[in-house]
Structure formats: C-alpha cells, structure tokens
Design a protein around this motif. Structure first.
Motif, PDB file in Angstrom:
ATOM      1  N   ARG A 179      56.968  27.645  83.206  1.00  0.00           N
ATOM      2  CA  ARG A 179      58.237  26.629  83.375  1.00  0.00           C
ATOM      3  C   ARG A 179      58.411  25.789  82.366  1.00  0.00           C
ATOM      4  O   ARG A 179      59.725  25.701  81.767  1.00  0.00           O
ATOM      5  CB  ARG A 179      58.293  26.267  84.854  1.00  0.00           C
ATOM      6  N   ARG A 183      61.523  26.089  79.554  1.00  0.00           N
ATOM      7  CA  ARG A 183      62.733  25.220  79.764  1.00  0.00           C
ATOM      8  C   ARG A 183      62.807  24.105  78.655  1.00  0.00           C
ATOM      9  O   ARG A 183      63.621  23.503  78.312  1.00  0.00           O
ATOM     10  CB  ARG A 183      62.672  24.480  80.910  1.00  0.00           C
ATOM     11  N   GLY A 203      66.541  18.100  77.108  1.00  0.00           N
ATOM     12  CA  GLY A 203      65.820  19.712  77.651  1.00  0.00           C
ATOM     13  C   GLY A 203      64.783  19.939  76.491  1.00  0.00           C
ATOM     14  O   GLY A 203      63.969  20.661  76.965  1.00  0.00           O
TER      15      GLY A 203
END
Length: 384
Positions: A179, A183, A203
């Motif tokens: 994850r 991301r 991000g």
C-alpha cells in the motif's frame, strides 16, 4: 340534598300527629301509588333546577329534523390523507400481481442440459485457442550478468513463433502491491500539473525531493517510490549470427493509461529527472503495479515470425535486485485474442459444464425411477 338539610334545621319543631302525612322536603306533594300505572320516562337531566334561587340550565336545541320523518341527519366524516392511488396502496400492502416461475421437472432438466452444453462448447473453445499461444522457456539472467554491465545470453526456441511475438521481463519477490509503495505517487504531477510545487506533492512521501528540500531545483521528476524504483534494464534480441532483430517499443502500454494519465511537463522544467520522458511507454507499463510479488511486464513487440533455432539476447543489467533477494528473468510469447498460454478460464467453464450435466442426469434418473405426480399449481395460495 345538602340545601334541603340546611332548610330543615331552620324550621321550628312541630307537634307529632300520627294521622298526618309527611310533607315532602322540596314542597312537592307525593302521589298515591297505583300498581296499574306505567312508569314515567326519566328526564334527560338528573338534576332539578326548579328552586327560585338557582338559575335553570338552558336545554340543548333539538337537532334539525328532516321534512319527511324527523330523522336526524348523519354527518359523513371526511377521510384524511386525500385521494388514495390504487397502485401505491396495493404496493404498500404488497398486493400487486407477481409472476413466479414454477418449473416442471422436464423443463428444469432440459435447462441444465442446455447450459451444460453451452459451457462445454465455450470452455473447449477457450482451451483450444490457448493452445495456439506459444511460450519459450523462462531464462534467468541476474545470476549470469554482473551488475551494471552488459552481457549476451544464447537460448533456443524449440518451435516456430508466428507474429506478433512479445518480449517480457519477470521480477520475483518484488512487492509492487504494498500500500505505501503503490500510493507513493502524484497523479497530477504525472499528468504535467504543478510538477515542482512541493506543497502539492504530499502524496509522493517519502520521495518528494532530494534531502526533503522544498526548492523546485530539488524536486524529483516524477516523485514517489513507484517512479524512484523504475525498471531500467534493456534488452536487444539478435539472431545467432549477430543480426539485430527489430523491436517495437511502442504500443505496449494500455491505451487507457498512456493516453489519459501521463503527460510530460517539458524538458525545461526545473527539477531532478528520474525519467527522461513521462510519456515513455516503458514507464507507463512499470507504473501499472503488479498484483502479486512475481509479475510479468511487456518490454517490446516483434512484428515478424521467429523460426525455431538459436538466438541471442543482449542485456544491460542495471537494475539491482540483491537488496531484496529478487530474481530477474525474460521470455518470448506469442499471444492470441485471449492473451498468453493460459488454460484457466477454459478449465473453469468445462468444470462448470460437468457439474450442470451431472445435476441434470441426477434429476432425470429421479424423474424416471422415482416419478411423482405433479401437483396442481392452481391450489397455491399466492397464485389464486
């Protein structure tokens, strides 16, 4: 009665006369009892208001009589809620007409047979189509080539490969599906928007800029862990005599990814270049993360037939895998309209066909050997 008691207390005591009749307390005379007389109807009011000192209550006005017989008019009560719609009322009370299939045994048996036959045809077609796909052996090269060096590996194709032929590379023990790894990217920056604005690239943590510097000159282009770990090995296929075989390194990414998600901000954009061009299709292929720790990715497309024989492949081994105990491979594949040599879907359809046909045979045997008369569905309550 209390008022009468007070009046008696004020009167003077009189001599007792045994022949005299008692006087009524309210000054009214008693009538002699007649056993043949009928009782008088009771008054609508149980209280008496004939005393002079008490005002009489007004009697209620009688109801309006009809001209014909003096009957009282009945007032109709209006229903609240307005006009009711029959359809909505039936829907609320679950009284709408419904249709429910009651399948006789013969119809059910035929349905299972037809579905089983359909899945058998489809599964056979998928399996036969997959057999036309060709795949070479998978060759490992990270244990042969030295890091940051160029090496040549000879390998053999055991059968002819019709065009088109795809060259794939394979990584093992690389978790692109983590994850935090997945991301760590900026979709806006990949699309060419505010490429070196530190505040807009949150991000991409933890790979936004060099030493986490907010100045535009230190921003990674593109940022994020996915771009930072871009696969940079190169492959060139050659014949055994050294002749170069032309490779097409375009039209290898998904059009939906390449056309909509990636746009280079320009060569003059300030920042540290990780990838020379955001619109590089090798980069677009890499950014589509693999679902498993071992995955295949397309490197090139060869638009010619490859005959069986010995070939060479020249590899620049730039990508390190020893840090995560990874392994690197390459292979050649001729695909069909369903992809590579994969029999999974065909086997699933054939297995489902076998189950349906088995159930239909079971129902047929039961119907023949243990037949039971079909009931009249007209007696079912909800069908009346």
């Amino acid at each position: 009665m209390g008022g009468g008691a007070d009046a008696d207390s004020d009167r003077e005591m009189e001599e007792y006369d045994p022949d005299s009749k008692p006087k009524p307390r309210d000054n009214t005379e008693f009538e002699e009892y007649d056993p043949d007389s009928k009782p008088k109807p009771k008054s609508s009011s149980s209280n008496s208001y004939e005393d002079d000192d008490v005002d009489a209550k007004p009697k209620k006005a009688p109801a309006d009589d009809d001209d014909d017989g003096g009957k009282k008019k009945k007032k109709k009560k209006k229903k609240k809620g307005g006009r009711k719609v029959p359809f909505l009322e039936s829907f609320k009370q679950q009284k709408l007409y419904s249709w429910e299939i009651v399948m006789p045994p013969l119809v059910m048996i035929l349905s299972f047979i037809l579905l089983g036959a359909l899945f058998a045809i489809l599964g056979s077609w998928l399996v036969i189509t997959a057999t036309y796909s060709k795949e070479s052996r998978v060759y490992r090269y990270d244990n042969v080539c030295e890091p940051n060096s160029r090496c040549v590996i000879r390998f053999e194709l055991e059968e002819d490969f019709p065009e088109p032929v795809f060259l794939y590379y394979r990584l093992e023990n690389f978790y692109q599906n983590h994850r935090r790894y997945y991301r760590s990217r900026s979709e806006a920056q990949l699309n060419g928007e505010h490429p070196n604005d530190y505040d807009q690239l949150g991000g991409c943590t933890p790979k936004i800029s060099q030493d986490d510097d907010e100045s535009p000159e230190k921003i990674f282009l593109p940022c994020g862990l996915s771009a930072w770990s871009f696969f940079n090995d190169t492959f060139q296929l050659k014949a055994d005599n050294g002749r170069i075989i032309n490779q097409q390194e375009t039209d290898i990414a998904w059009p939906s990814d390449f056309d909509a998600l990636y746009k280079d901000p320009g060569a003059d954009t300030t920042g540290i270049r990780i990838v020379d061009n955001f619109e590089d299709e090798h980069f677009a292929v890499w950014m589509r993360s693999g679902a498993l720790p071992s995955f295949l990715k397309t490197y090139a497309k060869i638009n010619r037939r490859l005959d069986a024989g010995v070939y060479r492949i020249e590899i620049e081994n730039n990508y390190p895998v020893y840090q995560f105990d990874g392994r690197k491979f390459f292979k050649l594949v001729h695909t069909t309209w369903i992809g590579g040599r994969n029999f999974y879907m065909g086997i699933v359809y054939l297995a489902l066909s076998a189950v349906l046909l088995t159930i239909s045979i079971g129902f047929l045997v039961k119907q023949i050997c243990f037949h039971r008369k079909m009931g009249d569905i007209g007696y079912i309550a909800w069908l009346r």
